[in-house]
Scaffold this motif. Sequence first.
Motif, PDB file in Angstrom:
ATOM      1  N   GLU A  43       0.833  -1.202   0.000  1.00 36.98           N
ATOM      2  CA  GLU A  43       0.000   0.000   0.000  1.00 36.98           C
ATOM      3  C   GLU A  43       0.872   1.258   0.000  1.00 36.98           C
ATOM      4  O   GLU A  43       0.595   2.221  -0.716  1.00 36.98           O
ATOM      5  N   PHE A  44       1.951   1.256   0.770  1.00 35.20           N
ATOM      6  CA  PHE A  44       2.849   2.409   0.818  1.00 35.20           C
ATOM      7  C   PHE A  44       3.485   2.659  -0.540  1.00 35.20           C
ATOM      8  O   PHE A  44       3.545   3.796  -1.009  1.00 35.20           O
ATOM      9  N   ILE A  45       3.940   1.595  -1.193  1.00 34.26           N
ATOM     10  CA  ILE A  45       4.584   1.745  -2.500  1.00 34.26           C
ATOM     11  C   ILE A  45       3.584   2.279  -3.523  1.00 34.26           C
ATOM     12  O   ILE A  45       3.905   3.165  -4.310  1.00 34.26           O
ATOM     13  N   SER A  46       2.360   1.765  -3.519  1.00 33.18           N
ATOM     14  CA  SER A  46       1.375   2.230  -4.499  1.00 33.18           C
ATOM     15  C   SER A  46       1.021   3.694  -4.249  1.00 33.18           C
ATOM     16  O   SER A  46       0.874   4.461  -5.191  1.00 33.18           O
ATOM     17  N   ARG A  47       0.916   4.111  -2.994  1.00 31.84           N
ATOM     18  CA  ARG A  47       0.627   5.515  -2.700  1.00 31.84           C
ATOM     19  C   ARG A  47       1.806   6.404  -3.060  1.00 31.84           C
ATOM     20  O   ARG A  47       1.628   7.518  -3.527  1.00 31.84           O
ATOM     21  N   THR A  48       3.021   5.927  -2.831  1.00 29.40           N
ATOM     22  CA  THR A  48       4.206   6.708  -3.165  1.00 29.40           C
ATOM     23  C   THR A  48       4.318   6.881  -4.672  1.00 29.40           C
ATOM     24  O   THR A  48       4.626   7.976  -5.157  1.00 29.40           O
ATOM     25  N   GLU A  49       4.055   5.821  -5.422  1.00 27.25           N
ATOM     26  CA  GLU A  49       4.107   5.915  -6.885  1.00 27.25           C
ATOM     27  C   GLU A  49       3.027   6.858  -7.398  1.00 27.25           C
ATOM     28  O   GLU A  49       3.257   7.634  -8.323  1.00 27.25           O
ATOM     29  N   ALA A  50       1.840   6.816  -6.803  1.00 28.35           N
ATOM     30  CA  ALA A  50       0.757   7.705  -7.229  1.00 28.35           C
ATOM     31  C   ALA A  50       1.114   9.158  -6.924  1.00 28.35           C
ATOM     32  O   ALA A  50       0.866  10.051  -7.738  1.00 28.35           O
ATOM     33  N   ALA A  51       1.708   9.403  -5.769  1.00 28.86           N
ATOM     34  CA  ALA A  51       2.101  10.767  -5.412  1.00 28.86           C
ATOM     35  C   ALA A  51       3.217  11.261  -6.318  1.00 28.86           C
ATOM     36  O   ALA A  51       3.236  12.422  -6.723  1.00 28.86           O
ATOM     37  N   ALA A  52       4.150  10.379  -6.654  1.00 31.04           N
ATOM     38  CA  ALA A  52       5.247  10.767  -7.544  1.00 31.04           C
ATOM     39  C   ALA A  52       4.718  11.070  -8.941  1.00 31.04           C
ATOM     40  O   ALA A  52       5.162  12.013  -9.593  1.00 31.04           O
ATOM     41  N   ALA A  53       3.755  10.295  -9.409  1.00 33.59           N
ATOM     42  CA  ALA A  53       3.177  10.534 -10.732  1.00 33.59           C
ATOM     43  C   ALA A  53       2.395  11.850 -10.741  1.00 33.59           C
ATOM     44  O   ALA A  53       2.416  12.580 -11.733  1.00 33.59           O
TER      45      ALA A  53
END
Length: 82
Positions: A43-53
């Motif tokens: 969940e952390f990785i998916s949120r981090t990738e979404a925030a980076a995008a």
Amino acid sequence: MKGVSDSWSGTATASVLGILIVVALVFALARYLEWSSDTNVTEFISRTEAAAAASTPIVPLNRRTACEHGRKSPLVLSVPLE
């Protein structure tokens, strides 16, 4: 003396059963923590990738932008080379 032997046998059986239950609970807790950690990392990785995008600029940085700041020439500091 048979009563004392039966008492020790029952105590040993209860002790072994108690140890097995504790071991099973510790194993279940360890598996739950591992599963929970994997879920949280995903969940952390998916949120981090979404925030980076979402924070990726649409206009490349080497081109002019529509704002006034982008139209100004950068400040140049003159430093003597001697």
